[in-house]
Design a protein around this motif. Structure first.
Motif, short mmCIF file in Angstrom:
data_model
loop_
_atom_site.label_atom_id
_atom_site.label_comp_id
_atom_site.label_asym_id
_atom_site.label_seq_id
_atom_site.Cartn_x
_atom_site.Cartn_y
_atom_site.Cartn_z
N ARG A 140 2.22 8.46 -8.83
CA ARG A 140 2.99 9.28 -8.67
C ARG A 140 2.87 10.77 -8.71
NH1 ARG A 140 7.45 4.64 -10.73
NH2 ARG A 140 7.28 3.59 -8.92
N GLY A 141 1.95 10.97 -9.76
CA GLY A 141 1.59 12.19 -10.09
C GLY A 141 0.61 12.88 -9.03
N TYR A 142 0.10 12.19 -8.14
CA TYR A 142 -0.93 12.73 -7.00
C TYR A 142 -0.28 13.25 -5.84
CZ TYR A 142 -4.69 13.16 -3.74
OH TYR A 142 -5.61 13.33 -2.86
N GLY A 143 -0.17 14.29 -5.43
CA GLY A 143 0.23 14.78 -4.14
C GLY A 143 1.88 14.30 -3.89
N VAL A 149 0.71 -1.20 0.08
CA VAL A 149 -0.09 -0.01 0.05
C VAL A 149 1.07 1.26 0.03
CG1 VAL A 149 -1.73 1.17 1.34
CG2 VAL A 149 -1.92 -1.11 1.07
N VAL A 150 0.57 2.13 -0.89
CA VAL A 150 1.48 3.43 -0.94
C VAL A 150 0.48 4.57 -0.62
CG1 VAL A 150 2.50 5.15 -2.40
CG2 VAL A 150 2.99 2.51 -2.71
N LEU A 151 0.74 5.36 0.45
CA LEU A 151 0.00 6.43 0.99
C LEU A 151 0.61 7.71 0.41
CD1 LEU A 151 0.05 5.49 4.83
CD2 LEU A 151 -1.79 5.08 3.01
N ARG A 152 -0.62 8.56 -0.27
CA ARG A 152 -0.04 9.67 -0.82
C ARG A 152 -1.04 11.00 -0.03
NH1 ARG A 152 4.18 9.36 -4.31
NH2 ARG A 152 3.62 11.23 -5.46
N ARG A 153 -0.22 12.06 0.00
CA ARG A 153 -1.03 13.30 0.84
C ARG A 153 -0.74 14.54 -0.33
NH1 ARG A 153 2.64 14.34 5.38
NH2 ARG A 153 3.87 15.48 3.70
N ALA A 154 -2.08 15.21 -0.39
CA ALA A 154 -2.45 16.00 -1.24
C ALA A 154 -3.36 17.33 -0.42
CB ALA A 154 -3.04 15.66 -2.52
N ASP A 155 -3.44 18.55 -1.03
CA ASP A 155 -4.34 19.36 -0.61
C ASP A 155 -5.58 19.14 -0.78
OD1 ASP A 155 -1.94 20.66 0.50
OD2 ASP A 155 -1.91 21.69 -1.37
N THR A 156 -6.03 18.54 -1.95
CA THR A 156 -7.44 18.10 -2.53
C THR A 156 -7.75 16.79 -2.75
OG1 THR A 156 -6.66 18.55 -4.77
CG2 THR A 156 -7.62 20.47 -3.73
N PHE A 197 -5.05 18.38 5.02
CA PHE A 197 -4.70 17.59 3.75
C PHE A 197 -5.50 16.14 3.60
CE2 PHE A 197 -0.96 19.50 5.78
CZ PHE A 197 -0.33 19.96 4.68
N VAL A 198 -5.53 15.92 2.64
CA VAL A 198 -6.12 14.59 2.32
C VAL A 198 -5.10 13.36 2.14
CG1 VAL A 198 -7.91 13.24 0.61
CG2 VAL A 198 -7.98 15.55 1.14
N TYR A 199 -5.38 12.16 2.62
CA TYR A 199 -4.52 11.16 2.75
C TYR A 199 -5.12 9.92 2.00
CZ TYR A 199 -1.71 13.27 6.23
OH TYR A 199 -0.76 14.24 6.78
N VAL A 200 -4.62 9.35 0.84
CA VAL A 200 -5.19 8.30 0.03
C VAL A 200 -4.28 7.04 0.10
CG1 VAL A 200 -6.12 8.01 -2.28
CG2 VAL A 200 -6.12 10.33 -1.51
N PRO A 201 -4.73 6.09 0.32
CA PRO A 201 -4.19 4.79 0.38
C PRO A 201 -4.34 4.09 -1.13
CG PRO A 201 -6.16 4.32 1.24
CD PRO A 201 -6.42 5.73 0.90
N PHE A 202 -3.37 3.81 -1.73
CA PHE A 202 -3.22 3.13 -2.97
C PHE A 202 -2.64 1.82 -2.84
CE2 PHE A 202 -3.00 7.67 -3.91
CZ PHE A 202 -3.93 7.71 -5.14
N GLY A 262 -1.84 -2.10 -11.72
CA GLY A 262 -1.86 -0.81 -11.44
C GLY A 262 -2.09 -0.66 -9.92
N ALA A 263 -2.45 0.87 -9.72
CA ALA A 263 -2.64 0.99 -8.41
C ALA A 263 -4.26 1.27 -8.04
CB ALA A 263 -1.88 2.28 -7.92
N VAL A 264 -4.86 0.70 -6.98
CA VAL A 264 -6.11 0.80 -6.96
C VAL A 264 -6.53 1.84 -5.87
CG1 VAL A 264 -8.42 -0.50 -6.05
CG2 VAL A 264 -6.45 -1.63 -7.14
N VAL A 265 -7.22 2.81 -6.20
CA VAL A 265 -7.61 4.04 -5.35
C VAL A 265 -8.63 3.49 -3.97
CG1 VAL A 265 -8.50 6.28 -5.13
CG2 VAL A 265 -7.53 5.36 -7.41
N GLY A 266 -7.98 4.02 -3.04
CA GLY A 266 -8.71 3.43 -1.68
C GLY A 266 -9.48 4.86 -1.35
N ARG A 267 -10.11 4.56 -0.11
CA ARG A 267 -10.97 5.55 0.47
C ARG A 267 -10.21 6.57 1.16
NH1 ARG A 267 -15.47 3.20 3.95
NH2 ARG A 267 -15.96 2.36 1.83
N PRO A 268 -10.13 7.86 0.75
CA PRO A 268 -9.52 8.95 1.23
C PRO A 268 -9.99 9.46 2.60
CG PRO A 268 -10.86 9.89 -0.38
CD PRO A 268 -11.22 8.33 -0.55
#
Length: 888
Positions: free
Chosen positions: A639-642, A616-623, A667-672, A678-684
């Motif tokens: 990888r282009g997100y957050g 699981v890869v965690l990404r952090r973004a403003d939106t 911030f919004v934290y999203v688990p991939f 590919g990477a499956v988008v989890g619940r932010p």
């Protein structure tokens, strides 16, 4: 301060080039001596000044060389008369005082002369002041300007007044006659009849305080219409005739503003030539309606006329000021050599000629050396000395524009991007031509393939691939020759593959890409576990491949290299693009990500946790992301997100836990969940973390505790939790309602306060990590009494008994009794002599006693007082003061 040769030459030597008589008597200025120099500094300074004179006098044919020769000659005389005293600061102070005393009468006379000549207008132009300074070399420019100030004159920049009306002589004479008959003092009053306010025409062409009252063709047309509707009379007929003259002139290009100003100049100049003094001239101009400031400036700027004292040398100075060296030479030829001003103006003409020749020589050297920008600057400076020199314009046209600066060429995909900086040039409307050639830099503006003709300092090219190209930028301007080439290094365009997509499945990997149309093919290699330049070649079909030779769960690296064919048939390859994939099954979206701010080892962190052990890869973004939960995206897209969330993952009770830095903000934290496809988008999860409050303090006052803190700028609300043995209370405190703090009741058990800053953001409220403070219960109280043993035998004894008791159990208690002479009560145990020390435990209701002996030296008045040494949470309760103080 160190001697400044350039400043000395500019401030001292060059102003003396016009002087052919004796040097001024101001020795301090001549030697540039500073008033605070000591003997050693004077010696070094004089040595540096004389060295400069010797260097400059070597070229005695120039005006500057002649000045230095005069300086050296005068210095030799001074050294013979003054000798070693020239290094004595007192000697220089005496010379300065003598010179000022000798100069004062000249200064005072100049003040009287200036006041008499220019006091009427209260102004003198800078050009007039410079002319006066030329004839007052002994005073110098600074003292002449000081004399003008002492005379009460304002030094102004003269304005260029019109010398022609713009009409032919017959029409101008007719207009003046019609204005008199129409009873219009000026052209302004003709176009704006009834105007009672002053107007300004010298500083600006508008009526003061009324910008809408213009002097233009529209105003003239409106005035003509008004005149046609006015009842007939001799004055009206004259006004119509005058307006007709103006209308004819405007149709031929007449400027009404210039005409109006010329009319005023002619009236005032006629009065001046008739002998009217300046003060009355200013009154005359203001009487015609001109604003007072403009009236004074107009009178000060009037050119010499019949009524002015015109000096024979004035035309020479005027031509030099106008940059007309040839005309100045001609005017000098007509000036008698016996004229008192001939030496000064002849020196100025010679200086200008020397400077002109020097500039031309330096410009030629700069052009030969390829410094076209310097050559252009020097030629333009020379044109300021002799604007009529036809050869200068020819040289400037023939001079190429300076070359472009810092030319770069950078491959970017299928393009070459070029950029450069403009050359150093005074020319406007610069144009750039970019050319390319194979294997060489284009030599001139027609040598090669034209890439761009542009005014911008950048260009793009889509050249053939696999060719060794060189670029050059050329610059030109209107009526100027093309610059020399500003070239680049060799550029070979070999675009790598793009849009690589790898998909890993349980038993195979598929890949696809986009290649440049000029590529002859793409080679694909595979390496397992880590990238390798010697990987196994993979068979491709068109722009894709399917690889079944793989191991599930192991990272596979694929290198994709575009191949090109050069003009000579040789093979050229682009940079290899490496992408990796792990063959495995599809992943499942993470649906239970949780985020909790906590403090670990005193450091604030954000604790993220979720169910599962897969990658699981965690990404952090403003939106929030634009993909719905469960959507599969490419790894590169993910990888282009957050930004990635750093931290080490561990398993705790079946959940993956990761502690990471806790930045303040929203911030919004999203688990991939990463799988083969590919990477499956989890619940932010949205997390808001506010800035903590600072400086939390808890002050106990009886049965209340008052909490106070410092508010961060962005925090407007705080959440306060007060916890005691009896329970917990939470309260919201706004910044407006905070006042000086927040109070809670506190009992014997004390309590703990936690304060969190709260801010509102795009994802709701953000709460900071808590800041805490603890308040203990009230301190234990130890009461004591100091007395004598009972009985007559102890009445005069120095023996004392101390009895102590506590209101709660006290273990490890240490007490000390001190004696402090005098009338001031001792406040600490250090403020007296220690008489006795007791240690032990106390139980409520069970007092303890210990004894002490007063020293024989004790004399009233003095104090006896008991203090608690330890523990810190115990206080001593004093008996009445009468029991502590011994007065007799």
């Amino acid at each position: 301060m160190p001697f400044d040769p350039a400043g000395y030459e500019r401030e001292v030597l060059r102003p003396l080039r016009r002087l052919l008589g004796a040097l001024p008597g101001d020795l301090v200025t001549r030697y540039a001596v500073e008033p605070d120099m000591d003997s050693a500094q004077l010696e070094r300074h004089l040595r540096a000044v004389r060295a400069l004179w010797n260097r400059k006098q070597a070229n005695g044919q120039t005006s500057l060389g002649r000045v230095c020769q005069m300086m050296i000659s005068a210095d030799e005389e001074l050294k013979r008369s003054a000798g070693a005293r020239m290094t004595d600061p007192a000697w220089w102070r005496e010379r300065a005082g003598e010179y000022e005393g000798r100069l004062r009468p000249q200064h005072d006379q100049l003040v009287r002369d200036l006041r008499a000549s220019y006091g009427g207008s209260g102004r003198i132009t800078r050009a007039q002041l410079d002319l006066i300074a030329d004839t007052r070399a002994e005073l110098g420019v600074d003292r002449v300007r000081r004399a003008a100030r002492d005379a009460g004159l304002a030094v102004v920049d003269g304005v260029e007044l019109p010398t022609e009306s713009g009409l032919d002589r017959t029409a101008w004479a007719d207009l003046r006659e019609q204005l008199r008959t129409a009873q219009a003092p000026t052209v302004v009053h003709l176009l704006h009849p009834g105007l009672a306010r002053p107007f300004a025409l010298v500083h600006r062409f508008e009526v003061t305080g009324a910008p809408a009252l213009r002097l233009d063709a529209a105003t003239l047309r409106s005035r003509v219409r008004d005149a046609e509707r006015t009842a007939d009379s001799p004055a009206v007929r004259a006004a119509k005739a005058a307006l007709a003259i103006l209308r004819t002139g405007v149709d031929k290009g007449l400027d009404l503003r210039t005409l109006a100003l010329f009319h005023l100049v002619e009236v005032v100049r006629t009065r001046r030539d008739a002998g009217m003094p300046e003060a009355l001239l200013v009154t005359e101009a203001t009487g015609l309606g001109l604003a007072p400031d403009d009236a004074g400036l107009l009178v000060a700027s009037l050119p010499p006329g019949r009524g002015a004292a015109v000096r024979p040398a004035d035309p020479v100075r005027a031509h030099l000021a106008a940059g007309e060296l040839a005309a100045a030479r001609a005017a000098l030829g007509g000036l008698a050599t016996t004229d008192p001003e001939y030496p000064a103006v002849a020196a100025r003409v010679a200086d200008a000629a020397d400077r002109f020749a020097l500039l031309l020589r330096e410009a030629g050297e700069a052009a030969t050396a390829g410094r076209e920008g310097d050559a252009e600057r020097l030629l333009r400076e020379a044109a300021g000395i002799d604007v009529a020199d036809a050869g200068l314009a020819t040289q400037l046209r023939r001079l190429p524009v300076g070359a472009a600066l810092d030319v770069t060429a950078s491959p970017a995909g299928g393009l070459v991007r070029l950029a450069w900086r403009a050359p150093v040039s005074g020319a406007g409307d610069l144009r750039y031509r970019v050319l390319r050639a194979e294997g060489r830099v284009p030599a001139h503006e027609r040598d090669g393939v034209v890439v761009a003709d542009t005014a911008a300092a950048r260009a793009e090219d889509a050249p053939p691939v696999a060719r060794r190209l060189r670029y050059a930028v050329f610059v030109t301007a209107p009526d100027r020759a093309w610059s020399r080439a500003a070239g680049t290094g060799e550029v070979e365009l070999l675009p790598p593959v793009a849009d690589v997509l790898l998909l890993g499945h349980v038993d195979h990997v598929t890949g696809s890409w986009q290649a440049h149309p000029g590529a002859t093919g793409v080679r694909v290699t595979r390496a397992v576990g880590r990238p390798s330049a010697t990987g196994t070649e993979v068979e491709t079909t068109g722009s894709s491949f399917t690889d079944t030779d793989m191991t599930e769960g192991v990272e596979h690296f694929y290198g994709l290299t575009a191949v090109y064919r050069a003009a000579d048939g040789s093979e050229r390859v682009a940079a290899t693009v490496v992408e990796s994939v792990v063959p495995r099954g599809a992943a499942t979206a993470v649906a239970d990500l949780a985020a909790v701010p906590v403090t670990v080892a005193g450091r604030p962190v954000l604790r993220l946790s979720w169910t599962g052990e897969g990658e699981v890869v965690l990404r952090r973004a403003d939106t929030a992301p634009g993909w719905p939960e469960g959507e599969v995206v490419e790894i590169r897209t993910m990888r282009g997100y957050g930004s990635p969330v750093p931290g080490h993952r561990r398993l705790v009770d079946g959940r993956s836990v990761l502690d990471t830095d806790a930045p303040t903000g929203h911030f919004v934290y999203v688990p991939f969940a990463v799988g083969g496809t590919g990477a499956v988008v989890g619940r932010p999860v949205a997390v808001g973390l506010s800035t903590p409050v600072r400086g939390l303090r808890a002050r106990r006052s009886g049965d209340r505790v008052v909490l106070s803190w410092e508010w961060p700028d962005e925090v407007g609300m705080a959440e306060v939790t007060w916890t005691t043995p009896e329970g917990a209370v939470t309260r919201q405190v706004s910044r407006a309602g905070y006042a000086d703090g927040c109070a809670f009741p506190v009992g014997a058990g004390g309590g703990t306060a936690e304060v969190r800053g709260v801010t509102a953001g795009p994802h709701g409220l953000a709460v900071s990590l808590p800041v805490s403070a603890t308040v203990g219960g009230p301190p234990a109280r130890v009461s004591y009494a100091i007395g004598r043993r009972p009985g007559l035998r102890y009445r005069l004894s120095r023996h004392r008994v101390v009895t102590v008791s506590a209101d709660r159990p006290c273990a490890g208690l240490e007490l000390v009794v001190v004696l402090a002479p005098g009338i001031v009560t001792p406040s600490t145990a250090e403020h007296g002599t220690h008489l006795a020390r007791w240690t032990g435990d106390l139980t409520p209701g069970v007092p303890a006693t210990f004894e002490l002996e007063l020293p024989a030296s004790a004399r009233a008045p003095y104090w006896l007082r008991c203090f608690v040494v330890r523990p810190a949470d115990v206080v001593a309760v004093d008996p009445p003061i009468s029991d502590l103080k011994v007065a007799r």
